[in-house]
Design a protein around this motif. Structure first.
Motif, PDB file in Angstrom:
ATOM      1  N   LEU A   1       0.834  -1.202   0.000  1.00 16.93           N
ATOM      2  CA  LEU A   1       0.000   0.000   0.000  1.00 16.93           C
ATOM      3  C   LEU A   1       0.866   1.247   0.000  1.00 16.93           C
ATOM      4  O   LEU A   1       0.618   2.203  -0.753  1.00 16.93           O
ATOM      5  N   ALA A   2       1.905   1.259   0.833  1.00 22.87           N
ATOM      6  CA  ALA A   2       2.799   2.417   0.907  1.00 22.87           C
ATOM      7  C   ALA A   2       3.539   2.618  -0.408  1.00 22.87           C
ATOM      8  O   ALA A   2       3.696   3.757  -0.879  1.00 22.87           O
ATOM      9  N   ASP A   3       3.992   1.527  -1.013  1.00 20.31           N
ATOM     10  CA  ASP A   3       4.716   1.639  -2.276  1.00 20.31           C
ATOM     11  C   ASP A   3       3.808   2.095  -3.405  1.00 20.31           C
ATOM     12  O   ASP A   3       4.233   2.849  -4.296  1.00 20.31           O
ATOM     13  N   LEU A   4       2.570   1.633  -3.395  1.00 22.97           N
ATOM     14  CA  LEU A   4       1.603   2.091  -4.403  1.00 22.97           C
ATOM     15  C   LEU A   4       1.331   3.586  -4.244  1.00 22.97           C
ATOM     16  O   LEU A   4       1.261   4.327  -5.234  1.00 22.97           O
ATOM     17  N   GLU A   5       1.189   4.028  -3.014  1.00 22.42           N
ATOM     18  CA  GLU A   5       0.958   5.444  -2.752  1.00 22.42           C
ATOM     19  C   GLU A   5       2.139   6.280  -3.246  1.00 22.42           C
ATOM     20  O   GLU A   5       1.965   7.331  -3.884  1.00 22.42           O
ATOM     21  N   ALA A   6       3.342   5.792  -2.977  1.00 23.80           N
ATOM     22  CA  ALA A   6       4.534   6.526  -3.399  1.00 23.80           C
ATOM     23  C   ALA A   6       4.695   6.520  -4.916  1.00 23.80           C
ATOM     24  O   ALA A   6       5.149   7.509  -5.504  1.00 23.80           O
TER      25      ALA A   6
END
Length: 234
Positions: free
Chosen positions: A190-195
């Motif tokens: 989720l964090a990597d997708l957001e970034a």
């Protein structure tokens, strides 16, 4: 409950087995396993349908779709059920699985793959996405494993990492979306997708699987408006 082997394939990635489950109420169920790990069956496919529904609902005009992972065809079937879809590439790394769908070993496969809007690409999904041109797809759906925390094949770990997510983003047309299926929560994804995309969300779904209540997760990412294009190098 009993099992009968229907088909088997052994490659450098390991063993793929299609078997028939009998002894339960109702018709016999086909079950797909990779290296001994349950992948999916024909009795419960709401997760595959939810993956397609979430992806198709996230964009206004999903004309061109890429599905990573053929499986038993339920995600593809749901995608083709949307009248807005004009073309769908489905990428599957296992040639045997494609043949089982085409030759009727999986009974519904032949008719599904005969749809003129569907094209099967026998390749690694990372390679297929990398070779796609910019803005090739309105929607990319990834269902090639059980998620980053429950890999069937270790090599698939790269599909959840930032460099590949940047490549996926490049292939999306304006307003497009990526949707990833996972058998468990994946906060790092989720964090990597957001970034990588600028906007991402986690969706939790319930499913009844082999007489057990289970949960699965969908991760939806869309490029934020006005966000500069990311490079494949990250």
């Amino acid at each position: 409950m009993g099992y009968d082997e229907v088909a088997r394939s052994v490659t450098e990635r390991g063993e793929l087995v299609l078997r028939r489950r009998t002894g339960t109420d109702g018709p016999a169920v086909l079950e797909l396993r990779a290296n001994g790990v349950f992948v999916m069956d024909t009795a419960e496919h709401s997760s595959e349908q939810a993956l397609a529904d979430a992806a198709l609902a996230s964009v206004e005009q999903p004309r061109r779709v890429l599905v990573g992972g053929l499986g038993l065809g339920f995600t593809l079937d749901r995608v083709l059920g949307d009248w807005r879809v004009e073309h769908c590439d489905v990428v599957e790394i296992e040639p045997a699985l494609v043949e089982w769908m085409r030759d009727g070993t999986v009974p519904h496969g032949r008719q599904l793959l005969a749809d003129r809007r569907a094209r099967v690409i026998v390749a690694d999904v990372a390679t297929a996405v990398a070779e796609a041109g910019p803005a090739s797809y309105d929607v990319v759906l990834l269902d090639v494993d059980n998620g980053p925390g429950q890999l069937v094949h270790d090599a698939n770990a790269a599909l959840y990492d930032v460099p590949f997510l940047h490549v996926v983003r490049r292939t999306l047309a304006p307003g497009g979306a990526l949707v990833v299926w996972s058998a468990g929560p994946a906060p790092q994804l989720l964090a990597d997708l957001e970034a990588s995309f600028g906007h991402a969300e986690e969706q939790t779904h319930e499913v009844r699987l082999q007489e057990r209540d289970e949960h699965y997760w969908l991760y939806v990412a869309r490029p934020a408006a006005g966000r500069p294009e990311a490079s494949a190098a990250g």
